[in-house]
Design an enzyme around this catalytic site. Structure first.
Site, PDB file in Angstrom:
ATOM      1  N   LYS A  63       0.843  -1.204   0.000  1.00  0.00           N
ATOM      2  CA  LYS A  63       0.000   0.000   0.000  1.00  0.00           C
ATOM      3  C   LYS A  63       0.873   1.248   0.000  1.00  0.00           C
ATOM      4  CE  LYS A  63      -3.688  -2.644   2.151  1.00  0.00           C
ATOM      5  NZ  LYS A  63      -4.301  -3.134   3.391  1.00  0.00           N
ATOM      6  N   GLN A 107      -4.668  -1.922   9.638  1.00  0.00           N
ATOM      7  CA  GLN A 107      -4.421  -3.235   9.033  1.00  0.00           C
ATOM      8  C   GLN A 107      -4.883  -4.350   9.973  1.00  0.00           C
ATOM      9  OE1 GLN A 107      -3.116  -3.770   5.829  1.00  0.00           O
ATOM     10  NE2 GLN A 107      -3.758  -5.866   6.272  1.00  0.00           N
ATOM     11  N   ASP A 130     -11.206   2.259   3.633  1.00  0.00           N
ATOM     12  CA  ASP A 130     -11.392   0.822   3.415  1.00  0.00           C
ATOM     13  C   ASP A 130     -12.863   0.502   3.146  1.00  0.00           C
ATOM     14  OD1 ASP A 130      -9.224  -0.942   3.326  1.00  0.00           O
ATOM     15  OD2 ASP A 130      -8.845  -0.735   5.476  1.00  0.00           O
TER      16      ASP A 130
END
Ligand code: NAD
Length: 298
Positions: A63, A107, A130
């Site tokens: 990412k 995460q 997200d």
């Protein structure tokens, strides 16, 4: 596209996720360059990686590399694995209130002392790049999507890029997790598919898959979907990422046999993974633009 009703062997068109993702990253890069040329700032993504899980570290690194590629600033927060839930929530609240932060990514998986739902629910929905927050999932459910979950939305973009028309297809999604399977079902419903969701309690998975025009596998079980279950001419999207004992990465679909029957199929690796990361970049830019738009009206 049309569906074949025979069982003659065919070889599927392999949907190249990297190619589609790179085109999307190029577009995001040029949009950000345009912003900078007009005196606006670059988007900024805060990435929280708790502890030192090796697989998570690889995902976070990918990412960060994508951020660098498109010109998104990324700020890393790496609290230790024994961080308390209160401390993590406090970090998120600080990032929520920081006007220079556009996206907040936590995460997963998180250590057992932390309630992941509580963490995700605290993220400002406007910074939830997200697309996991109940508010954003709800927006998708009522057909008013804003920030959309990266993997399911990425799958839709991938299929569109491959020229697949989704309207009216019988779609079977295998997996119903909050982050992947459920929003995938909602995305396909929004795209006009007739959707069946299968899960670990589904009685006869094969019978559902056999009649599907579109199969989306998101169970995290290597080889769960057998190639001979695939309807000839169907579209097969494999979201699963499984590491075999040999170290090889594979999906949930028996790729070699499925590709003999499908019209389109995504590989693992090189399929859904890259488009998920590119969609995260797109969401980060979108989050900044949405907040700018709201600020311009107040
Ligand atoms: P999860 O474990 O939270 O959910 C798995 C789902 O699969 C559950 O709903 C479960 O009911 C279902 N399932 C399990 N065994 C089954 C069976 N035998 N038959 C039918 N259904 C079954 O996992 P998740 O977070 O949704 O992730 C699923 C997979 O997708 C994992 O392999 C994960 O690594 C991968 N993933 C890939 C990407 C990507 O970018 N490609 C992104 C996210 C997740």
């Amino acid at each position: 596209m049309s569906f074949r009703d025979d069982t003659t062997s065919m070889t599927a068109q392999i949907i190249d996720g990297k190619l589609i993702a790179n085109a999307l990253l190029d577009k995001i890069k040029s949009d950000i360059e345009l912003r900078l040329s007009t005196g606006k700032r670059a988007p900024c993504l805060a990435v929280i990686l708790v502890g030192d899980d090796a697989a998570s570290a690889i995902y976070v690194r990918n990412k960060r590399i994508a951020c660098e590629k498109v010109g998104i600033q990324s700020i890393a927060h790496n609290p230790p694995a024994n961080i308390s839930e209160i401390e993590l929530l406090s970090l998120i609240q600080t990032l929520n209130l920081d006007p220079t932060i556009d996206g907040i990514l936590v995460q997963s998986p998180l250590p057992s002392q932390i309630d992941e739902n509580a963490v995700l629910a605290l993220i400002d929905p406007a910074k939830d790049i997200d697309g996991f927050h109940p508010f954003n999932i709800g927006r998708l459910a009522v057909r008013q999507p804003t920030l959309r979950s990266c993997t399911p939305f990425g799958v839709i973009k991938m299929l569109q890029a491959a020229g697949v028309s989704l309207k009216g297809l019988d779609a079977v999604v295998v997996g119903v997790s909050n982050h992947v399977g459920r929003p995938m079902g909602l995305e396909l419903l929004l795209a006009g598919c007739t959707v069946t969701s299968c899960h670990r309690h589904t009685k006869d998975l094969a019978s559902h898959v056999r009649r599907a025009d579109l199969v989306v596998a998101a169970a995290g079980k290597a080889g769960l979907i057998q190639g001979e279950w695939i309807k000839p001419g169907a579209i097969v999207v494999d979201i699963g990422i499984n590491r075999l004992a040999s170290g090889k990465i594979t999906g949930d679909v028996d790729f070699e046999t499925a590709k003999q029957r499908a019209a389109f199929i995504t590989p693992v690796p090189g399929g859904v993974g890259p488009i998920t990361v590119a969609t995260l970049m797109e969401n980060t830019l979108k989050a900044l633009e949405m907040r700018e738009q709201i600020a311009s009206h107040t």
